[in-house]
Write an enzyme that holds these catalytic residues in place. Structure first.
Site, PDB file in Angstrom:
ATOM      1  N   ARG A 184       0.823  -1.232   0.000  1.00  0.00           N
ATOM      2  CA  ARG A 184       0.000   0.000   0.000  1.00  0.00           C
ATOM      3  C   ARG A 184       0.848   1.268   0.000  1.00  0.00           C
ATOM      4  NH1 ARG A 184      -2.246  -3.634  -1.318  1.00  0.00           N
ATOM      5  NH2 ARG A 184      -4.092  -4.636  -0.476  1.00  0.00           N
ATOM      6  N   SER A 234     -11.182  -1.036   3.033  1.00  0.00           N
ATOM      7  CA  SER A 234     -10.536  -1.361   4.312  1.00  0.00           C
ATOM      8  C   SER A 234     -10.132  -0.064   5.000  1.00  0.00           C
ATOM      9  CB  SER A 234      -9.284  -2.202   4.086  1.00  0.00           C
ATOM     10  OG  SER A 234      -9.659  -3.426   3.522  1.00  0.00           O
ATOM     11  N   GLU A 304      -5.693   3.069   6.619  1.00  0.00           N
ATOM     12  CA  GLU A 304      -5.387   2.938   5.187  1.00  0.00           C
ATOM     13  C   GLU A 304      -6.074   4.088   4.445  1.00  0.00           C
ATOM     14  OE1 GLU A 304      -5.340  -0.935   3.340  1.00  0.00           O
ATOM     15  OE2 GLU A 304      -6.451  -0.146   1.627  1.00  0.00           O
TER      16      GLU A 304
END
Ligand SMILES: Cc1cc2nc3c(=O)[nH]c(=O)nc-3n(C[C@H](O)[C@H](O)[C@H](O)COP(=O)(O)OP(=O)(O)OC[C@H]3O[C@@H](n4cnc5c(N)ncnc54)[C@H](O)[C@@H]3O)c2cc1C
Length: 312
Positions: A184, A234, A304
């Protein structure tokens, strides 16, 4: 009250971008998958590299606060909105083109959605992008954070990326290695550079077999994720040594709710907007989840979702 440098930047930008693409006090709830967020002082849509470079140049000269957004599927914008200029890509940035010499190479504009990229590649019998077909972001947003799902991630398919600096200068192409992809994350996150397009490397396969894999993953996603509610996917990153959803569930937080924001009953990794949630509601849920999970497991979850003009 709009800061002086932002007003100055909007004035300069209005001199080169048509009025219908320079929106004032634009509600960010209309541009985010959470359907949350107050107004941006200005929301500017650029349609080609020349326009984008000029707009970024003006923003950097004036020192006006600004942010580039893709499809808004990984951001939470404050209820007060954003006191600067939001820049969005459109037009040429939605292009997709197969290489004439090497049919396994496809150049995709940063604003093109992952879903329509997947549909194009499936039609051409090009495999390798199936993992990404259900991610509701743009190519630019996905490259920016090395989006991934079902065992695949952008770094597996990106050959190179065309970028420019945050101030609109320095057009260049970076190799996969130079993008410094990791979980990520990519170098774009550290440098503020703008992703203009990505060259993807795929593999030849039977279109029907690819379509079957895409359908299978869509069914999996629909059965496990709260896809009928607005969210940003998420909420927390996967921590070392565990899964955010499992830790949240173990802390008994499934269904935990503040106002209209709720830890999804279907997938505890998602905070959903059940209707009328504010950014403050989502932040309150996130704060509580972090505290409780830390208390129970000693693991501090990191968001996130990118928090715009708000914080935990
Ligand atoms: C229902 C749902 C399911 C999801 N499932 C997944 C999943 O399986 N896997 C996954 O990884 N993510 C998932 N996400 C999160 C999200 O879709 C991805 O993070 C996606 O890559 C974000 O892309 P975006 O275009 O919406 O970016 P945005 O949310 O618009 O922006 C995110 C960040 O990227 C930056 N950015 C965007 N475009 C550019 C560009 N061209 N150049 C430089 N910076 C840029 C922005 O400045 C911002 O900091 C999901 C989200 C939802 C709502």
């Amino acid at each position: 009250m709009i800061p002086k440098e932002v007003s100055e930047a909007i004035k300069s930008i209005s001199g080169i971008i048509p009025g219908d693409r320079v929106l004032r006090d634009e509600p960010m709830s209309a541009h985010t998958s959470f359907r949350i967020g107050g107004p941006a002082a200005a929301f500017v849509v650029t349609e080609n590299e020349e326009e984008l470079s000029a707009v970024l140049g003006m923003l950097s000269e004036t020192g006006a606060e600004h942010l580039l957004v893709g499809n808004g599927s990984n951001i939470l914008v404050a209820d007060e909105g954003y006191p600067g200029v939001i820049v969005r890509l459109s037009g040429d940035f939605e292009s997709i083109e197969q290489d004439e010499d090497d049919p396994c190479l496809v150049r995709v504009g940063a604003a093109r959605l992952m879903s329509s990229t997947s549909a194009f590649l499936t039609g051409k019998g090009l495999a390798g992008f199936e993992f990404a077909s259900g991610i509701p972001g743009s190519i630019g947003g996905a490259v920016f954070m090395d989006a991934g799902a079902y065992g695949g991630e952008m770094k597996d398919v990106v050959e190179s990326v065309r970028v420019m600096n945050a101030d609109g200068t320095g057009l260049r192409t970076l190799s996969n290695d130079e993008m410094e992809f990791s979980y990520r994350h990519s170098v774009a996150e550290d440098s503020g550079m703008v992703i203009l397009s990505a060259l993807l490397r795929l593999a030849k396969d039977d279109p029907e077999a690819i379509a079957a894999r895409v359908s299978e993953l869509a069914a999996k996603r629909n059965s496990r994720q709260p896809v009928n509610y607005p969210s940003a996917g998420s909420t927390f990153k996967r921590p070392v040594g565990g899964y955010a959803a499992a830790l949240i569930e173990e802390s008994g937080l499934k269904g935990y709710r503040v106002g209209g924001a709720e830890v999804s009953e279907k997938h505890s990794g998602f905070v959903i907007n059940t209707g009328g949630a504010t950014a403050e509601d989502v932040l309150a849920v996130m704060r509580h989840v972090r505290e409780k999970v830390y208390e129970d497991s000693g693991i501090m979850l990191e968001p996130e979702v990118r928090l715009i003009n708000c914080s935990l």
